[in-house]
Enzyme design. Structure first.
Site, PDB file in Angstrom:
ATOM      1  N   ASP A 253      43.719  38.551  43.754  1.00  0.00           N
ATOM      2  CA  ASP A 253      42.542  38.523  42.824  1.00  0.00           C
ATOM      3  C   ASP A 253      41.523  38.034  43.671  1.00  0.00           C
ATOM      4  OD1 ASP A 253      43.611  39.989  40.724  1.00  0.00           O
ATOM      5  OD2 ASP A 253      43.993  38.310  39.669  1.00  0.00           O
ATOM      6  N   LYS A 275      39.340  40.270  40.621  1.00  0.00           N
ATOM      7  CA  LYS A 275      38.298  40.918  39.982  1.00  0.00           C
ATOM      8  C   LYS A 275      37.361  39.605  39.420  1.00  0.00           C
ATOM      9  CE  LYS A 275      41.575  42.246  37.449  1.00  0.00           C
ATOM     10  NZ  LYS A 275      42.360  42.270  35.959  1.00  0.00           N
ATOM     11  N   ALA A 337      44.441  27.023  34.875  1.00  0.00           N
ATOM     12  CA  ALA A 337      43.265  26.185  34.915  1.00  0.00           C
ATOM     13  C   ALA A 337      43.220  24.881  34.128  1.00  0.00           C
ATOM     14  CB  ALA A 337      42.089  27.059  34.862  1.00  0.00           C
ATOM     15  N   MET A 388      37.139  31.711  30.820  1.00  0.00           N
ATOM     16  CA  MET A 388      36.226  33.039  30.855  1.00  0.00           C
ATOM     17  C   MET A 388      35.222  32.558  29.839  1.00  0.00           C
ATOM     18  SD  MET A 388      38.641  36.325  31.298  1.00  0.00           S
ATOM     19  CE  MET A 388      39.788  35.624  30.212  1.00  0.00           C
TER      20      MET A 388
END
Ligand SMILES: C[S@@+](CC[C@H](N)C(=O)[O-])C[C@H]1O[C@@H](n2cnc3c(N)ncnc32)[C@H](O)[C@@H]1O
Length: 479
Positions: A253, A275, A337, A388
């Protein structure tokens, strides 16, 4: 010009001793030490001494060795493949050495380097695997220290694994063409057979080896869905690193930094498949199809995903496609994360008496009519990690406040967690909407919300709202 290493004055070799005799001359402590050392091999140990110290006598009795109870004579060396002179007397040791050399038998004299044909190494024994450390007799204590370090590094099951490999060598040679063998043995020593043996499951290790052999024979590939961690290359796992070093293809990615991809085998093909937000080089169905077709070509594929592959990584769809296609795969976890961001802020995700549960969410499900379950958990004190979440920060804050969470609830934000260019911010739910206006945050962003956040160390973080205040001030000045 690069400096050449100094030349060795003693060249290491392994001497075949199975079914042969090694003679130790002497009856004391030094003789015992040499008998013990040689006793790690299958050699027949003969000890020549009129008198034995009791410990050596016990050792001989317990290890199937032979005691020649006599004053030393050259005839006792006749069938030896190696001789140790350990009498404690220089004159006698010298005689033993002269006799051995006259018969063409290599000899070692304890603590008399000048008389030795060979030196004894410090040994890490995982028979049939053996690591021998030599210092040409110069520093035995150093050799022992190195031995201790290597001993810790090598799994106790290494010997059993090597023996299993030896028992399969002929089969592998018969069934696999040469070019597939190397891959098979790499997978054998680094994959499921080694892992099973490591936990003492010898039968399972054999079964896993059989499975591997079958797969290699059918030229079937394998896909490892590997967690690359949050970005710092030293936060990937040893298992992830091993897969990267054995990969034929690395499908990664955009969030995985070059430094992590560079840990892969140098000649591995690298395919970037997106992405980043708003920039998908391949759709998810295209990625699924790519993984299947690479594995069908017989390649070992590493699907490298940021953080943990099973956390917001669409691994579910990839695994389903691989299952449907009958392709073998495995998952290698990574540091997600949220954990990296918490570590950067020294933020306790659970805090005694304050927060005893945590939620991983994207916040995108807040858009619906009904409040998602996790919002209730947040109100009950859970720590919430929002992935996100930058572009919907205002919505997350508004809905949580509307649902009853205090606007003063602590919030922390980390951009580029774990990386050298990380930035840390702190504030409250009230300040969270400002995140959407920050054009200066270009890296991935993790938001953590909850009372436990107040327990973080904000010494290195900036107030989240300061940017908004500065903006307002700038706007006021220009009005
Ligand atoms: C598609 S998700 C992948 C999550 C990943 N599988 C994991 O376990 O971390 C991408 C989001 O993860 C978060 N993220 C990934 N790496 C990050 C990092 N180094 N610092 C902060 N957030 C990160 C951001 O919220 C980003 O938008």
């Amino acid at each position: 010009m690069p400096q050449q290493p100094a030349k060795l004055n003693a060249f290491p070799v392994f001497v075949r001793v199975e079914g042969r005799t090694v003679v130790v001359v002497g009856g004391g402590e030094e003789a015992l030490a040499k008998a013990r050392l040689v006793g790690q091999s299958s050699a027949l140990v003969k000890v020549v001494a009129l008198d034995l110290e009791p410990e050596l006598a016990d050792w001989i009795a317990g290890h199937g060795a032979i005691h020649i109870e006599a004053d030393y004579r050259a005839a006792f060396l006749a069938d030896a493949v190696m001789v140790f002179a350990a009498t404690g007397s220089e004159a006698l040791d010298r005689r033993v050495c002269d006799d051995a050399r006259a018969k063409g038998i290599p000899v070692n004299a304890v603590d008399r380097a000048e008389l030795c044909d060979f030196y004894t190494p410090a040994i890490v024994n995982r028979a049939p695997v053996c690591v021998a450390i030599g210092t040409e007799g110069a520093a035995p204590v150093l050799a022992q220290a190195i031995r201790a370090k290597i001993d810790q590094l090598l799994s106790p099951s290494l010997g059993a694994l090597a023996s299993l490999a030896a028992s399969l060598r002929e089969t592998a040679e018969r069934l696999l063409p040469k070019r597939l063998r190397r891959q098979f043995w790499q997978d054998f020593f680094g994959g499921a057979p080694a892992r099973e043996m490591e936990v003492g499951h010898a039968d399972e290790a054999l079964a896993a080896a059989g499975e591997l052999l079958k797969r290699r024979r059918a030229r079937q590939g394998h896909v490892a869905l590997v967690g690359a961690g949050p970005g710092a290359e030293d936060l990937i796992t040893l298992r992830a690193q091993r897969h990267l070093m054995e990969a034929d293809v690395i499908v990664h990615d955009a969030l995985v930094p070059e430094a992590v991809i560079a840990l892969g085998r140098r000649d591995a093909e690298r395919l970037a498949v997106g992405k980043r937000k708003g920039c998908h080089t391949k759709s998810q169905p295209e990625i699924n199809a790519l993984l299947v077709s690479l594995a069908r070509e017989g390649r070992r594929v590493v699907r490298l995903k940021s953080g943990d592959p099973l956390v917001f990584g669409r691994a579910g769809e990839e695994m389903q496609a691989l299952r449907d296609a009958g392709i073998s795969y495995e998952v290698v976890p990574g540091v997600t994360a949220a954990f990296a961001a918490a570590a950067d802020l020294e933020l306790p995700l659970t805090l005694r008496g304050v927060a005893s549960s945590m939620v991983f969410t994207t916040g995108h499900d807040l858009r619906g009519e009904t409040l998602p379950d996790w919002a209730r958990l947040a109100i009950d004190g859970a720590t919430v990690a929002v992935y996100m979440g930058r572009s919907i920060a205002a919505e997350v804050a508004a809905r949580l406040i509307e649902a009853g969470l205090s606007p003063d609830t602590a919030v922390a934000v980390v951009e580029n967690a774990s990386r050298a260019d990380k930035r840390l911010f702190h504030g409250t739910l009230n300040d969270l909407p400002s995140l959407e206006q920050r054009a200066d945050l270009t890296g991935p962003v993790m938001t953590i919300i909850g009372d436990a956040v107040a327990g973080a160390n904000f010494a290195k973080s900036e107030p989240l709202a300061s940017h908004v205040a500065a903006l307002a001030e700038a706007q006021g000045a220009s009005a």
